[in-house]
Motif scaffolding. Sequence first.
Motif, short mmCIF file in Angstrom:
data_model
loop_
_atom_site.label_atom_id
_atom_site.label_comp_id
_atom_site.label_asym_id
_atom_site.label_seq_id
_atom_site.Cartn_x
_atom_site.Cartn_y
_atom_site.Cartn_z
N MET A 1 0.86 -1.21 0.00
CA MET A 1 0.00 0.00 0.00
C MET A 1 0.88 1.25 0.00
O MET A 1 1.79 1.35 0.82
N HIS A 2 0.58 2.17 -0.90
CA HIS A 2 1.36 3.40 -0.99
C HIS A 2 1.20 4.21 0.31
O HIS A 2 0.12 4.25 0.90
N PRO A 11 4.66 10.61 10.74
CA PRO A 11 4.81 9.22 10.32
C PRO A 11 4.25 8.99 8.91
O PRO A 11 3.40 9.74 8.44
N ASN A 12 4.75 7.97 8.26
CA ASN A 12 4.22 7.57 6.95
C ASN A 12 2.94 6.77 7.16
O ASN A 12 2.92 5.84 7.97
N VAL A 13 1.91 7.15 6.43
CA VAL A 13 0.62 6.47 6.61
C VAL A 13 0.06 6.03 5.27
O VAL A 13 0.33 6.65 4.23
N SER A 14 -0.73 4.97 5.31
CA SER A 14 -1.33 4.45 4.09
C SER A 14 -2.34 5.45 3.52
O SER A 14 -3.02 6.15 4.26
N GLY A 46 -1.51 -3.76 4.41
CA GLY A 46 -0.61 -2.60 4.45
C GLY A 46 -1.28 -1.32 4.90
O GLY A 46 -0.68 -0.25 4.85
N ILE A 47 -2.54 -1.41 5.34
CA ILE A 47 -3.20 -0.23 5.90
C ILE A 47 -2.66 -0.05 7.32
O ILE A 47 -2.81 -0.94 8.16
N ASN A 48 -2.03 1.09 7.58
CA ASN A 48 -1.47 1.28 8.93
C ASN A 48 -2.11 2.46 9.66
O ASN A 48 -1.76 2.73 10.81
N LEU A 49 -3.04 3.16 8.99
CA LEU A 49 -3.68 4.32 9.64
C LEU A 49 -5.11 3.95 10.04
O LEU A 49 -5.90 3.49 9.21
N PHE A 77 0.95 0.24 13.51
CA PHE A 77 -0.22 1.08 13.19
C PHE A 77 -0.05 2.49 13.74
O PHE A 77 0.65 2.71 14.74
N VAL A 78 -0.67 3.42 13.04
CA VAL A 78 -0.70 4.83 13.44
C VAL A 78 -2.15 5.10 13.85
O VAL A 78 -3.08 4.92 13.06
#
Length: 316
Positions: A1-2, A11-14, A46-49, A77-78
Amino acid sequence: MHKTRIGRDGPNVSVLALGGASLGGVYQDVSQGEADAVVQAALDAGINLIDVAPYYGLTRAETALGAALKGVPRSDFVLMTKVGRYGDKTWNFSREATLRSLDESRARLGVDYIDVLQCHDIEHGDRRQLIEEALPTLRDLKGQGAIGRIGITGYDLSVLEDVATTEQVDTVMAYCTYSLQDRRLAGVAQRLGRSGVAVFNASPLGMGLLTSKGPPDWHPGHPSVWAAAAEAARRCEALGVDLSFVALQFALQTAAANGIVSTVVGMSKPSNLDRNIEALTTPIDPAVLTAVEAALAPVRDKGWDVLPGGGGKAGK
Ligand SMILES: NC(=O)c1ccc[n+]([C@@H]2O[C@H](COP(=O)([O-])OP(=O)(O)OC[C@H]3O[C@@H](n4cnc5c(N)ncnc54)[C@H](OP(=O)(O)O)[C@@H]3O)[C@@H](O)[C@H]2O)c1
């Protein structure tokens, strides 16, 4: 996931985020087993938000999410939750309520640290209390390292933009204002993005409006908006596609160009999650888009602030 970054150093989030309202049974009852399955499927994809709030299901969503996240490494996760809204018509942006709410959320979610703590639906609360108590409290908490970023959420874009530019918040979440039916968030998101504020688009399905099932009975939209969405759903069906899929294709694929960092979608079923991930990369059929846009043209940008509706609640 981008992934994209929250602000300049966050942070980098999906680009697709899991919205937690569904887990509170806002649309239909959701069992703990279903919550566990969709959260695991999201993380696997890959979803982390993940976004949630004490208000969703009156704490049920946070409790279900906390149970689903048990044992998941914290760095996977964020987490965004909220303070200030505690019922359909209950807001409290006092310092004391803000601190208590954070403690209760952390306990329900089973975490010590909240990545983004947001003041919930700010246009409805007491503005003085928001500015003089809740936001300074969040600044203190950020300074102490208890939270990572300060956010505001709501529906009224002029209030969100005004507070975001005068109060230096890190994030803004607006809902039901960037979709096939309503695109008013686009200009606001571009302006805020240029000043380093991360903008999230929540409810790209218009809180169920842009689905073949249609909106829930509490939906605040005008019946003419519901009728246009139902017509869009019929046209999609005739063309062999599902309106939700087209709505997600549109919202996800045009988000970045319009200053949106991540699109927050409510999903309580892994099958919906899978479809929404597919919508990220499946090109939109121009003929379908033309047919849907024609059906929605009479109600384009007509939110319930423009055309008050008949739903059972003031908003979500
Ligand atoms: N003021 C605020 O801060 C605010 C306001 C609104 C929303 N939000 C955030 O944004 C999130 C998203 O908003 P939302 O959940 O209210 O509305 P939404 O994402 O526009 O719509 C959610 C509804 O769409 C359904 N759905 C999702 N994917 C689908 C698909 N592929 N096909 C058919 N139906 C599909 C869901 O069904 P299932 O549940 O059955 O999968 C659910 O009923 C919230 O959960 C919350 O985290 C924040």
